[in-house]
Design a protein around this motif. Structure first.
Motif, mmCIF file in Angstrom:
data_model
loop_
_atom_site.group_PDB
_atom_site.id
_atom_site.type_symbol
_atom_site.label_atom_id
_atom_site.label_comp_id
_atom_site.label_asym_id
_atom_site.label_seq_id
_atom_site.Cartn_x
_atom_site.Cartn_y
_atom_site.Cartn_z
ATOM 1 N N HIS A 74 0.933 -1.198 0.219
ATOM 2 C CA HIS A 74 0.180 0.009 0.068
ATOM 3 C C HIS A 74 1.022 1.394 0.288
ATOM 4 N N ARG A 75 1.836 1.139 0.600
ATOM 5 C CA ARG A 75 2.621 2.498 0.910
ATOM 6 C C ARG A 75 3.805 2.718 -0.133
ATOM 7 N N HIS A 76 4.418 1.839 -0.865
ATOM 8 C CA HIS A 76 5.406 1.905 -1.556
ATOM 9 C C HIS A 76 5.044 1.665 -3.412
ATOM 10 N N VAL A 77 3.840 0.373 -3.250
ATOM 11 C CA VAL A 77 3.455 0.975 -4.909
ATOM 12 C C VAL A 77 2.343 1.615 -5.454
ATOM 13 N N ALA A 78 0.759 2.086 -4.066
ATOM 14 C CA ALA A 78 -0.060 2.643 -4.618
ATOM 15 C C ALA A 78 -0.143 4.005 -3.846
ATOM 16 N N GLY A 79 1.091 4.714 -3.726
ATOM 17 C CA GLY A 79 1.821 5.816 -2.513
ATOM 18 C C GLY A 79 0.456 6.084 -1.706
ATOM 19 N N ARG A 80 0.875 5.584 -0.262
ATOM 20 C CA ARG A 80 -0.213 5.723 0.753
ATOM 21 C C ARG A 80 0.805 6.318 1.289
ATOM 22 N N SER A 81 0.403 7.023 2.430
ATOM 23 C CA SER A 81 1.191 7.283 3.681
ATOM 24 C C SER A 81 1.591 5.665 4.532
#
Length: 490
Positions: free
Chosen positions: A116-123
């Motif tokens: 979620h963080r590194h692929v989707a760009g979420r915090s």
């Protein structure tokens, strides 16, 4: 704009795979937004290799030919590095083997949050919250703190699914996404897969599970020996297949299997006996006051939801794990070698560094077995001798599963705990393999405990059935031990 006029998300032109004894005929397909295509066919027919060729992750020694058009970009099939930038956010693969997809040192929630963080760009905070929602949606709200080695096969598969889909890719390739799941979990994963096309993406599913193909709908292509033998709307292909192989595939549903000959054994004799076993994990009772005995040649089925303790019971019976209460009594004339397990996930049971020939040779030398027994078993299990010179990661999951069956039968056990032994096999190969397993168990007086999520399979094959209850509740698992009621109709 009609469906036919929409720009495709995925267009494959004459994709072929060759090398190292493998030859998959040129394959073409087009997937537009909102479309689902399921590849259905025999084990070893090249379904998974086609997925790997699209992703650019073919095993060493194999090469792809053809052209790929992915979300408006064109790639040569053999140009794998350029496709890596699409992984996760444009093109996602839900792998057949969760053990190959998960980091063994990371806890489940961290693996999902990382995507979620590194692929989707979420915090970091958003990624953690999304990971918790994903786990809850898959019935794994209590498994986030666990390492992959602490998860059952079905649980690990759901974690891998959540991690792979977290990036929101519009093109999803799902390789045997419901392997090892009970009907409820299977249907939940199918519903999640369907969201890809419902949200305007494209879904390519690879499976041998006819019910998964039926529930997904869309189109179905049946593969055999690297070639498409039939393709069309799922309802027509799965109800009235036109090809001979398609008809055989549909007829191999376990509910249509013949009933094996009944067990005849000496009354009172057991190869293994359990008395008042009790076991709890993570504060939940898996089973308690469980008593059973298995006679020579008897086939006892065990069923229940994913994560209810089926594999744990097998470990207790084999002496790999110790029960909280109770005792296990094994046939005293047998060594520990006579009590064996067929693993649900054979990649975890085979060294990836050596060829299968070397691994079997080592087994034969170590235990002074007869090497002449290998060839007849390979014939029975429909295994190509050329596969002996490959490593475990270089053959299909179904082929490796049959090698696992071959290896354990070489040891001539008196008791075998078979944990979903055909979960990677197509219906025809599954029927042939389990028929052989039952036949050999009867002939060799080997007691078998067979784990399966398919009630029809258990009813057709097993002399008795043991059902473990649902661990989603706080109450102890309910257990029944009854005779399987197999229908005599063809």
């Amino acid at each position: 704009m009609t469906l036919a006029q929409q720009a495709p998300l995925l267009h494959i032109e004459d994709l072929a795979v060759d090398g190292d004894g493998v030859s998959i005929a040129p394959f073409s397909l087009t997937l537009i937004p909102g479309q689902r295509l399921t590849l259905l066919g025999e084990t070893g027919s090249g379904k998974s290799l086609l997925a790997q060729a699209i992703m650019g992750t073919l095993p060493k020694g194999l090469a792809a030919r053809g052209r790929l058009h992915i979300a408006g970009q064109t790639f040569a099939a053999d140009d794998t590095p350029s496709r890596r930038k699409l992984w996760g956010h444009t093109l996602a693969l839900l792998p057949q083997e969760p053990w190959h997809a998960l980091d063994p040192t990371m806890r489940a929630i961290s693996q999902i949050a990382e995507s979620h963080r590194h692929v989707a760009g979420r915090s970091r905070r958003e990624a953690g919250a999304a990971a918790r929602r994903d786990l809850a949606g898959l019935g794994l709200q209590d498994a986030g703190h666990k390492l992959p080695s602490e998860l059952s096969g079905g649980m690990a598969q759901r974690v891998a699914f959540a991690a792979a889909s977290a990036g929101g890719a519009h093109i999803v390739i799902a390789d045997e996404p419901t392997k090892g799941l009970d009907a409820t979990r299977r249907d939940a994963v199918v519903a999640l897969l369907a969201r890809t096309s419902d949200d305007g993406g494209s879904l390519l599913t690879i499976t041998h599970d006819i019910e998964v193909a039926r529930r997904l709908g869309g189109e179905v292509a049946i593969l055999r020996q690297g070639q498409v033998v039939e393709r069309g709307p799922a309802k027509r292909v799965l109800t009235s297949p036109q090809s001979d192989y398609g008809q055989r595939l549909m007829a191999a549903d376990p509910s249509r299997w013949p009933v094996p000959r009944p067990l005849t054994c000496k009354a009172g004799k057991s190869v293994i006996e359990a008395r008042q076993l009790a076991m709890a994990r993570g504060g939940k009772t898996l089973f308690e006051d469980l008593s059973l005995n298995i006679a020579p040649g008897e086939i006892v089925g065990i069923s229940g939801p994913s994560g209810c303790g089926k594999s744990t019971l097998g470990d207790v019976l084999l002496g790999v794990a110790k029960a909280d209460k109770g005792e296990v009594i094994r046939e005293p004339s047998q060594s520990r070698l006579g009590f064996q397990k067929l693993y649900q996930d054979p990649p975890a049971a085979f060294s990836p560094h050596w060829t299968l020939r070397r691994l079997l040779d080592d087994l034969i030398r170590r235990h002074r077995l007869d090497p002449a027994a290998i060839v007849p078993l390979m014939v029975h299990l429909n295994l190509d001798p050329a596969l002996l010179d490959r490593r475990s990661g270089e053959i299909s999951g179904g082929e490796l599963q049959r090698f696992a069956i071959l290896r354990v039968l070489l040891l001539e056990p008196c008791f075998l705990f078979a944990d979903e032994p055909t979960s990677r096999l197509d219906p025809i190969t599954q029927q042939e393999t389990l028929s052989l397993l039952v036949e050999l168990a009867r002939e060799r007086h080997c007691g078998v405990m067979l784990v399966s999520h398919d009630p029809a399979l258990i009813e057709r094959l097993c002399d008795r059935r043991l059902t473990l209850g649902d661990t989603d509740t706080k109450s102890p698992a309910a257990i029944t031990d009854t005779a399987a009621e197999a229908s005599l109709s063809p």
